[in-house]
Design an enzyme around this catalytic site. Structure first.
Site, PDB file in Angstrom:
ATOM      1  N   ARG A  44       0.862  -1.183   0.000  1.00  0.00           N
ATOM      2  CA  ARG A  44       0.000   0.000   0.000  1.00  0.00           C
ATOM      3  C   ARG A  44       0.901   1.237   0.000  1.00  0.00           C
ATOM      4  NH1 ARG A  44      -5.118  -1.898   1.295  1.00  0.00           N
ATOM      5  NH2 ARG A  44      -5.205  -3.701   2.708  1.00  0.00           N
ATOM      6  N   ARG A  46      -6.407  -4.991  -0.743  1.00  0.00           N
ATOM      7  CA  ARG A  46      -7.833  -4.676  -0.767  1.00  0.00           C
ATOM      8  C   ARG A  46      -8.101  -3.179  -0.632  1.00  0.00           C
ATOM      9  NH1 ARG A  46     -11.802  -8.563   2.417  1.00  0.00           N
ATOM     10  NH2 ARG A  46     -10.878  -9.893   0.827  1.00  0.00           N
ATOM     11  N   HIS A  79       3.086  -9.488   1.022  1.00  0.00           N
ATOM     12  CA  HIS A  79       2.764  -8.595   2.128  1.00  0.00           C
ATOM     13  C   HIS A  79       4.022  -8.125   2.854  1.00  0.00           C
ATOM     14  CE1 HIS A  79       0.924  -7.701   6.224  1.00  0.00           C
ATOM     15  NE2 HIS A  79       0.185  -6.972   5.408  1.00  0.00           N
ATOM     16  N   TYR A 117       0.566   4.491  12.302  1.00  0.00           N
ATOM     17  CA  TYR A 117       0.822   3.098  12.659  1.00  0.00           C
ATOM     18  C   TYR A 117       2.179   2.962  13.347  1.00  0.00           C
ATOM     19  CZ  TYR A 117      -2.832   1.809   9.205  1.00  0.00           C
ATOM     20  OH  TYR A 117      -3.996   1.681   8.501  1.00  0.00           O
ATOM     21  N   ARG A 164      -3.578  -7.285  19.341  1.00  0.00           N
ATOM     22  CA  ARG A 164      -4.407  -6.096  19.178  1.00  0.00           C
ATOM     23  C   ARG A 164      -5.811  -6.437  18.690  1.00  0.00           C
ATOM     24  NH1 ARG A 164      -3.145  -3.256  14.142  1.00  0.00           N
ATOM     25  NH2 ARG A 164      -5.092  -4.186  13.451  1.00  0.00           N
ATOM     26  N   HIS A 224       0.909  -1.873  15.098  1.00  0.00           N
ATOM     27  CA  HIS A 224       0.982  -2.582  13.824  1.00  0.00           C
ATOM     28  C   HIS A 224       2.184  -3.521  13.716  1.00  0.00           C
ATOM     29  CE1 HIS A 224       1.457  -2.744   9.285  1.00  0.00           C
ATOM     30  NE2 HIS A 224       0.185  -3.047   9.434  1.00  0.00           N
TER      31      HIS A 224
END
Length: 475
Positions: free
Chosen positions: A143, A173, A203, A237, A333, A361
């Site tokens: 992203r 997504r 990822h 994050y 989390r 994160h």
């Protein structure tokens, strides 16, 4: 907004499939209907009668569902509505001006956004783009920001004749359209843009820079991270990033990029744990070692900080470790499918979560490992999709000082008594007589106090390390 259903589409042109699906997103058939239970029943009945209404997939929920809109929450004049200012801190060992590549060549550095500025990453990319001795830049993008300084630096690198390789994840997504836009720009600039097959997501967050040094040898510089190459989310994050020129890690990173280029031969790796071919087995081996230590009556513990624990195999493994006497501590989390504190099978497991100003994160795995504690930082949660269907990287913190740094920040979160909640979703109360600890505030204060003089003891790469401390890192 419907998501794109391409997970099972494993043939044909993936980019074209996504473009076609994006065009249908605004008019696609709704998959489910989320509704406020307080809404007038007459209105709900009217919605159900609409031809496109998914009456079989009605989901009762809260008043508001599109939480992404909170990123653009309106501003108010009342200062009591806001947290105190916490400007990003300068790094204690990375230079504010001058060459970052030279600093990384000397020693490893850890970056902790948003407490410390993400600008060091974009500066490194801009430096690599114009350095005449840099020959190649490779990066994974999952992203990116809408006006991405990261991609602009890559475009500049391609313009300056560098061999730019970008592994662009088209299936991130709700970021598919943005990633398609940047992929097209990069291809037009001459970059080698790699798209993964539909059944596999990349990822991991990796950056690798190849540079010809003064002795004409080529050295690799890497940045491993738990967070995306995204300037916008880096302000919200909490993540850990490692700048390194350590050949043990850059050699493995090179092998990962070679795998991503051809996706055929599983690379031989010595230090990185990489999904989908080595992360699960590597974690199982580390847990098995703790089990053996516990059975011998020796100290054995595991500390995990994750967004989610869902994989049945890993949960069963942690239960097995608990039964053997391994102490397991979880900081989760989000989704946690493990039941801690149950007689026999999980009585040695405890769990809490932390939700505060910044979104937690980073993922951290700690193993006692017979007194030679191992600390891995990763992009991967313990979910089946992360372990089996994604390219994920867990990287070890090899530098002793930086390992202690990660451990200290983790300990602050383990001891939070202000924002932490236990497995029953109750706030964790401080012990009687002890001051409350708010981990994120304590983290900012601790990083702000890191002075350059405190880190001068770290030897430059290639020189003899300091003698090991005998101080144990207790669980």
């Amino acid at each position: 907004m419907p998501s794109l259903d391409i997970e099972e589409e494993v043939s044909g042109d993936l980019m074209e499939k996504i473009r076609s699906s994006l065009a249908k997103r605004a008019t696609g058939f709704p998959a489910r209907l989320l509704y406020d239970p307080e809404m007038p029943q007459e209105s709900l009945r009217a919605i159900k009668q609409k031809p496109a209404s998914p009456t079989r997939s009605l989901v009762e929920g809260s008043r508001y569902h599109n939480f992404r809109d909170f990123f653009g929450f309106p501003q108010f004049d009342d200062p009591s509505f806001y947290y105190p200012e916490r400007p990003a801190l300068p790094h204690p060992t990375l230079p504010r001006t001058g060459s970052l590549l030279a600093a990384i060549r000397q020693r490893d550095h850890l970056l902790h956004p948003p407490y410390q500025s993400f600008d060091y990453v974009t500066r490194l990319l801009r430096e690599a783009a114009t350095d005449p001795r840099v020959s190649a830049v490779s990066i994974t993008l999952y992203r990116v920001a809408s006006k991405s300084a990261v991609v602009k630096a890559l475009l500049k690198a391609a313009k300056h004749g560098k061999q730019v390789t970008v592994v662009m994840e088209l299936k991130a997504r709700f970021d598919e359209e943005s990633n398609l836009y940047w992929a097209d720009k990069l291809q037009r600039a001459g970059a080698n843009v790699i798209f993964t097959p539909p059944e596999l997501k990349v990822h991991s967050k990796l950056l690798l820079i190849a540079r010809r040094e003064d002795d004409e040898s080529t050295h690799q510089y890497a940045y491993f991270s738990t967070g995306n190459f995204n300037e916008s989310t880096s302000e919200l994050y909490t993540d850990h990033g490692l700048f390194t020129a350590d050949e043990r890690l850059t050699r493995d990173a090179t092998a990962v990029f070679e795998y991503l280029r051809d996706q055929s031969v599983v690379p031989p790796l010595q230090h990185l744990l990489v999904a989908p071919f080595g992360l699960r087995s590597g974690l199982n081996a580390l847990i098995d070692y703790e089990i053996k230590q516990a059975k011998k009556g020796k100290e054995a513990y595991i500390i995990l900080k994750l967004n989610a624990v869902e994989d049945k195999g890993m949960i069963a493994k942690l239960y097995h470790a608990s039964e053997a006497g391994v102490r397991v501590e979880l900081i989760v989390r989000g989704i946690g499918c493990l039941m801690p504190g149950q007689p026999v099978y999980s009585e040695n497991i405890r769990q809490h979560g932390l939700v505060d100003r910044f979104l937690e994160h980073s993922r951290v795995y700690v193993f006692a490992h017979g007194g030679e504690e191992k600390v891995f930082v990763s992009s991967a949660d313990w979910m089946t999709r992360n372990l089996d269907r994604r390219v994920e990287v867990a990287f070890p913190i090899l530098d002793e000082t930086l390992r202690a740094e990660v451990r200290h920040l983790l300990d602050l979160q383990r001891n939070d008594t202000v924002k932490a909640r236990d497995f029953e979703n109750e706030f964790v109360a401080p012990e009687e007589g002890k001051k409350p600890v708010q981990a994120q505030e304590a983290t900012y204060a601790w990083l702000k106090g890191l002075k350059r003089r405190q880190r001068k003891e770290v030897p430059p790469r290639g020189k003899a390390p300091r003698e090991k401390s005998n101080k144990k890192m207790s669980c």
